[in-house]
Design an enzyme around this catalytic site. Structure first.
Site, PDB file in Angstrom:
ATOM      1  CG  HIS A 215     -28.789 -22.577  26.909  1.00 56.51           C
ATOM      2  ND1 HIS A 215     -28.460 -21.299  27.328  1.00 56.51           N
ATOM      3  CD2 HIS A 215     -28.828 -22.504  25.555  1.00 56.51           C
ATOM      4  CE1 HIS A 215     -28.332 -20.501  26.274  1.00 56.51           C
ATOM      5  NE2 HIS A 215     -28.556 -21.203  25.182  1.00 56.51           N
TER       6      HIS A 215
ATOM      7  CG  HIS B 212     -25.269 -23.411  22.332  1.00 54.38           C
ATOM      8  ND1 HIS B 212     -24.603 -22.227  22.146  1.00 54.38           N
ATOM      9  CD2 HIS B 212     -26.545 -23.058  22.640  1.00 54.38           C
ATOM     10  CE1 HIS B 212     -25.416 -21.201  22.324  1.00 54.38           C
ATOM     11  NE2 HIS B 212     -26.625 -21.679  22.617  1.00 54.38           N
ATOM     12  CD  GLU B 213     -29.600 -25.545  22.682  1.00 57.91           C
ATOM     13  OE1 GLU B 213     -29.494 -24.819  21.694  1.00 57.91           O
ATOM     14  OE2 GLU B 213     -30.142 -25.177  23.740  1.00 57.91           O
TER      15      GLU B 213
ATOM     16  CG  HIS C 116     -27.278 -17.141  24.236  1.00 59.70           C
ATOM     17  ND1 HIS C 116     -28.467 -16.863  23.646  1.00 59.70           N
ATOM     18  CD2 HIS C 116     -27.092 -18.475  24.084  1.00 59.70           C
ATOM     19  CE1 HIS C 116     -29.001 -17.955  23.129  1.00 59.70           C
ATOM     20  NE2 HIS C 116     -28.173 -18.956  23.391  1.00 59.70           N
TER      21      HIS C 116
END
Lengths: 87, 415
Positions: B117, B113-114, B123
């Site tokens: 980014h 997930h990170e 998101h």
């Protein structure tokens, strides 16, 4: 509602909404009546982004989702889908 | 770089893992993060080496407590100095590896997930995406990037060249009939192009306002419309950006012109064509498929079905073929006794429907066929008055002037 104390950890709703991009800091410095409208809109925006029933109210489902662990990066609920992909 | 659209010329990006949470331990932390980053050509510098000999790294991974929340990714590219900020994964909450559902957040998933980014993704409001703001359980053993994240990253970095469509214009051939056994020829459809050729001149992508779909289904609150070797994804009557897309780009191995499809209770997608059926977990075909329909249920029609309907309120699956329908028990992998039954039970619904799905709250079942749809009241067991109506107008948002006109020159932007 600023905080919910029913459980061992207090949830500072306003802080949560600001941290995750649903409440712009300057939006809250207005009259009480307007403040409630702004908060409701912020809660509704979060509910829409999370895909849970949009009530504008701090119902149980909403509070449960606010309590769930999540990433610290703010959301962009108002960005168009295309923009959402770019950072 | 993603924001300003610059191209990253160098093939390498260096990163370093600066510390770890005792809960997970150093080795597991490194393993999880390396696995998340491993798919990219990133070079890891051991943190101590970087610090001692002043080696410059671009990304510094560290554990940081920020507002008591799980993850906060911030990357800042500063070629002239150390990375000013950190991409950090915060282990304040329970974290670990290969955790069963609802017992914490898998560090590998948090790292992916990170990393999303760090690669430029925001998101997503798609709950099934790993870029959803909240962490949810996903199988990490044979982890596959969910569809929404795949599209997101391809939107920024492009589609892998292998999947690119040919840049030279496709040949424009007269359409001619193919001796196909699929169900749509039985309804004297307009002539079909040979299987390996697009139906239309120009770039070959069909226009949804032409109608004549193979089937329509609802997957996770979105409508999927299948036609030949293409499919559209609609939300709130609007075709999503980038569609139609080619079926086998997503569901590799799935043939064109499928007969029916539905989403099983376990979230897997089942596709039917002729006497065979496939099961996909997201975009990956389950091993051992396709299988013959008889293996699914000995009383199911051997030569295929017209459509499948998943009726969540009662936890049953229905299959339709001609003027009969079957009720299928997913747990027992067999049809219920007493089936097939006559279609007449579904008063007002025509034989051989091509698509069926339940309304969100479960009160109605929508049936699709040709260019029309019927709204069936599940309580009254009858079609609502005023139906059938135009699927192109009500579901695809085509206005009357577009229906049937496109394909003769003026494309508009419906594609």
């Amino acid at each position: 509602v600023v905080s919910v104390c029913a459980e061992d950890r207090t949830l500072m709703v306003e802080t949560w909404l600001k941290t995750y991009g649903y409440l712009l800091p300057h939006a809250i410095r207005t009259s009480d009546l307007w403040q409630e409208t702004v908060l409701q809109a912020a809660v509704a925006s979060m509910q829409r982004f999370y895909g849970i029933p949009v009530t504008g109210r701090l119902d149980q489902t909403t509070v449960e989702w606010m309590r769930k662990p999540r990433c610290g990066v703010p959301d962009h609920p108002h960005a168009s889908r295309h923009q959402r992909k770019r950072r | 770089f993603a924001l300003t659209g610059q191209k990253w010329r160098d093939r390498k990006i260096s990163y370093s893992i600066s510390n770890f949470t005792p809960k997970v331990g150093e080795k597991d932390t490194q393993r999880a993060i390396r696995r998340a980053f491993g798919s990219l050509s990133w070079l890891e510098n051991l943190c101590s080496a970087s610090a001692e000999d002043g080696m410059k790294v671009l990304v510094l991974l560290g554990h940081l407590v920020l507002l008591g929340h799980l993850g906060h990714a911030n990357i800042c590219y500063c070629p002239c100095c150390w990375a000013e900020e950190l991409s950090s994964i915060t282990p304040v909450e329970q974290q670990g590896l290969k955790l069963p559902p609802s017992s914490g957040n898998d560090l590998f998933l948090v790292a992916v997930h990170e990393l999303g980014h760090a690669l430029g993704l925001e998101h997503s409001n798609d709950p099934s995406a790993i870029m959803a703001p909240f962490y949810q359980y996903m199988d990490t053993h044979n982890f596959k990037l969910p569809l929404d994240d795949l599209q997101g990253i391809q939107k920024i970095y492009g589609v892998p060249t292998a999947m690119m469509e040919p840049t030279r214009p496709l040949p424009t051939l007269p359409t001619r009939r193919t001796p196909s056994t699929s169900k749509h020829d039985r309804h004297s459809r307009p002539p079909r192009p040979p299987a390996d050729r697009p139906a239309l001149p120009g770039n070959g992508r069909p226009n949804i306002c032409d109608g004549n779909f193979n089937t329509v289904a609802f997957f996770r609150r979105e409508m999927f419309v299948f036609k030949d070797r293409w499919f559209w994804r609609l939300r709130n009557n609007k075709v999503q950006e980038g569609y139609p897309m080619q079926i086998d780009q997503f569901w590799k191995g799935l043939p064109p012109r499928i007969d029916a499809t539905y989403e099983r209770p376990d979230g897997k997608f089942v596709f039917f064509k002729g006497d065979k059926y496939w099961v996909f977990k997201e975009v990956t075909a389950e091993p051992g498929y396709p299988r013959s329909l008889v293996e699914m249920g000995s009383t199911l029609p051997k030569d295929g079905i017209d459509t499948a309907l998943r009726w969540e309120p009662v936890g049953k699956t229905y299959f339709f073929k001609g003027d009969q329908y079957w009720r299928y028990n997913e747990e027992k992998h067999t049809t219920d006794p007493g089936y097939p039954k006559p279609m007449a039970v579904w008063k007002g619904i025509p034989d051989a429907p091509q698509g069926a799905f339940i309304s969100r709250e479960g009160h109605y079942t929508y049936f699709y066929r040709g260019k029309e749809y019927w709204k069936f009241d599940n309580q009254k067991l009858a079609v609502e008055p005023g139906y059938p109506k135009s699927v192109l107008r009500d579901w695809m948002g085509c206005d009357q002037s577009e229906v049937g006109r496109s394909g003769k020159g003026n494309r508009g932007d419906r594609q």
